[in-house]
Scaffold this motif. Structure first.
Motif, mmCIF file in Angstrom:
data_model
loop_
_atom_site.group_PDB
_atom_site.id
_atom_site.type_symbol
_atom_site.label_atom_id
_atom_site.label_comp_id
_atom_site.label_asym_id
_atom_site.label_seq_id
_atom_site.Cartn_x
_atom_site.Cartn_y
_atom_site.Cartn_z
ATOM 1 N N ALA A 40 -6.805 -5.904 0.339
ATOM 2 C CA ALA A 40 -5.575 -5.462 -0.334
ATOM 3 C C ALA A 40 -5.714 -4.004 -0.784
ATOM 4 C CB ALA A 40 -5.289 -6.361 -1.535
ATOM 5 N N ARG A 64 -0.294 -5.336 7.019
ATOM 6 C CA ARG A 64 0.150 -6.419 6.127
ATOM 7 C C ARG A 64 -0.121 -7.778 6.758
ATOM 8 N NH1 ARG A 64 4.310 -2.990 5.131
ATOM 9 N NH2 ARG A 64 5.704 -3.987 6.621
ATOM 10 N N LEU A 122 -3.713 -8.737 6.414
ATOM 11 C CA LEU A 122 -4.022 -9.145 5.043
ATOM 12 C C LEU A 122 -3.611 -10.605 4.825
ATOM 13 C CD1 LEU A 122 -4.990 -8.378 2.229
ATOM 14 C CD2 LEU A 122 -2.714 -7.502 1.727
#
Lengths: 124, 512
Positions: free
Chosen positions: A104, B262, B265
């Motif tokens: 992240a 993204r 992730l």
């Protein structure tokens, strides 16, 4: 995933990022030459690489540290949750949140690198 | 175990997969449909699809079995399988998406401007796909043998025939939705035994402390052999994920680089959620059914519910687990066969329909033969070796190609060949000479020395290569790393990139 009609693979078609045609034209960005655009590109690539390597090393460090800690502090492993020793809990579940946290962090920082490049390129 | 449950579950999951596969053809027919769809595929759906395609027999059955068999050493497998996606995120995801390359061979050709490098890469992709399908078939053989009582080869041949026919007939185009569904099916299948055992047998911790001592041996790093094996395994799993053909293709469905990040992730989150359960099943197995380690440890996931749950629940959960496991063989194998058949037909048959069918048949017959002549040495272990091979061949070419402008076609080919020969002979030796002492560790877990060997070869040969890096390298690298908006600044900018990257022109010509 490969193709058209039954059994036939389609000709490969290059698909590129969606682009907006007809927006103001600018000099082609390249990574050669001495112009500032090239410098910015190189520094973007370098900072992205540095970020990726730092994140990878951080995770590798955790991977090395966990077994070392258990080896150096044997008493730690005597502790247990229910019947399962701490070392099993850490290896079996504890490393996944670390992975996600590093990922992240990377996603945020790499996007920030890119927006910094954009503002530099726009100013130039 | 009642064979009826096995037959019913396997039949149900097969019928559903085949049906959705064929209906999916109507929805997604051509590359352009695929492309159009790609803009609407949300990262969540795409990530589920990547998870569905990635979680193979090794994950669903192999990890729990290996934990039962080896204890805490096996815990490195799920960590490595998941952390591979961290490496993918850090070094490959966004640049590969921006390259516009659909497969690894496409990437090497575009980056190195060399048909030769493309051929070598294609060959490696085919080899890796074959080796990867083998453990899927072995897992199917195990599952069918245990759940229905039929001879084991029936399972391997069954999956091979189903996947081969469906893919060759044009079904199962790895529709994102099907693979996404497969992830959630597999997650349910591994979560159910854990949840139900914990719910229905709350007070069943065995009282004898002695049994638990054996179940969870204390942690040790004293043995250098074990340390080397763990390190080498992690190198293989972390870097091997970077080159898996059926995974990389999925990144293409992301609209742009940030979306690719993204998605990765989310994949990390999904895989973390998944692997908690096989690990828990392995631990439950060590406490309650340690005797299974003597037989087929890989069958632990299938047998645990029947051993531990009261009657109606046992059958229901077993049925779900069988469906999830069989779904894993079908989805991973068909994903692999589709990507393989695409590459084979492109290289050998100029992409004709007949060629694709022959290629699909080849893509299942060869692994089936290998599965028939080799004994399964543990599913997680076999898949681990495929990761080692990928890490020694495709991973260095991707990493250096994306991040080092000095990589040349000769360097890449030399490195890939060196890595393939070194890792391949280690794998072969491991099959021929099972116990080789200290050298055994180097042979069993070759990644720690074959990956640096391949990467160093690439760097050295590239340095010595007088022709230097291809002329379009700087432009190609700019394209990989610049945010999309910067490339959108003008149509001119993009057409300039296209013109200059010579390989693009070649790709376009071939496509006409």
């Amino acid at each position: 995933m490969t193709g058209p009609g039954p059994g036939a693979p389609p000709p490969r078609v290059r698909v590129t990022a969606p682009r907006r045609d007809g927006v103001a034209t600018r000099p082609t960005p390249t990574a050669t030459g001495a112009d500032p655009a090239a410098l910015y590109i190189r520094s973007l690539i370098r900072s992205q690489l540095r970020l990726a390597v730092v994140c990878a090393l951080a995770f590798a460090g955790v991977l090395v540290a966990v077994p070392l800690v258990f080896a150096l502090v044997p008493g730690l492993d005597a502790a247990s949750v229910g019947v399962v020793p701490v070392s099993w809990i850490v290896l079996g579940a504890g490393l996944f949140p670390v992975l996600i946290a590093i990922a992240a962090l990377y996603v945020r920082t790499s996007s920030r690198n890119e927006s910094r490049y954009r503002s530099l390129a726009d100013d130039a | 175990m009642t064979p009826a449950i096995g037959y019913a579950s396997i039949a149900a999951v097969t019928v559903v997969t085949v049906l959705i596969g064929f209906f999916g053809v109507r929805i997604s027919r051509t590359t352009s449909d695929f492309y159009v769809a790609s803009r609407t595929v949300r990262p969540w759906l795409n990530a589920s699809a990547i998870g569905g395609e990635y979680l193979s027999a090794a994950s669903v059955l192999g990890i729990a079995g290996l934990i039962l068999l080896q204890g805490e050493r096996a815990l490195w497998f799920p960590i490595g399988y998941t952390a591979g996606y961290l490496m993918l995120l850090l070094f490959v995801a966004a640049p590969l998406r921006r390259s516009g390359a659909y497969t690894v061979p496409d990437f090497t050709e575009a980056r190195l401007e060399s048909r030769g490098a493309r051929r070598v890469t294609s060959l490696l992709v085919i080899l890796i796909g074959w080796l990867y399908i083998v453990p899927q078939l072995q897992g199917a053989a195990l599952t069918v043998g245990i759940t229905t009582g039929l001879p084991r080869w029936v399972g391997a041949v069954g999956v091979a025939v189903i996947v081969g026919v469906v893919v060759a007939a044009g079904g199962m185009r790895s529709i994102t939705f099907v693979q996404a569904f497969q992830y959630w099916l597999k997650l349910t299948a591994v979560a159910a035994p854990v949840v139900f055992v914990l719910l229905l047998r709350p007070g069943t911790a065995p009282d004898a402390g002695a049994a638990l001592e054996g179940a969870f041996p204390p942690f040790t790093v004293a043995d250098p052999d074990a340390v080397y094996r763990a390190v080498s395994l992690l190198v293989a799993l972390l870097l091997g994920t970077l080159g898996l053909p059926h995974v990389l293709v999925r990144f293409y469905t992301n609209p742009d680089g940030p979306a690719a990040r993204r998605t990765t992730l989310i994949v990390l989150c999904l895989l973390s959620a998944f692997y908690v359960f096989p690990i828990a099943i392995g631990m439950l197995g060590r406490v309650f059914v340690p005797e299974l380690a003597a037989g087929d440890a890989d069958a632990l996931v299938l047998l645990l519910p029947g051993r531990m749950l009261p009657s109606p629940w046992a059958e229901a959960v077993t049925a779900l687990v069988i469906a999830g496991a069989f779904g894993a063989f079908l989805s991973t194998s068909s994903g692999l066969v589709v990507s393989l058949a695409g590459v084979v037909s492109q290289e050998l048959f100029a992409g004709s329909v007949r060629g694709f069918r022959i290629a699909a048949a080849l893509s299942v017959v060869v692994p089936l033969t290998i599965a028939a002549v080799t004994e399964s040495a543990g599913l997680a272990g076999s898949v681990g070796l495929v990761f080692a091979f990928t890490a020694s061949t495709l991973c260095p070419v991707l990493l250096l190609g994306i991040w080092w402008r000095g990589l040349t076609a000769r360097g890449a080919v030399a490195g890939m060949v060196a890595g393939a020969v070194a890792c391949g002979s280690a794998i072969l030796l491991g099959w021929l000479v099972p116990d080789a002492g200290l050298a055994g560790a180097l042979i069993d877990q070759p990644a720690a020395w074959t990956v640096p060997l391949a990467a160093l070869t690439m760097v050295l040969v590239s340095r010595l290569d007088r022709r230097g890096a291809p002329r379009g390298t700087d432009r190609f690298l700019a394209r990989l790393h610049l945010p999309e908006h910067a490339l959108e600044l003008g149509a001119e900018a993009l057409s300039g990139l296209r013109r200059d990257a010579g390989a693009d022109g070649r790709l376009d010509r071939r496509n006409r």
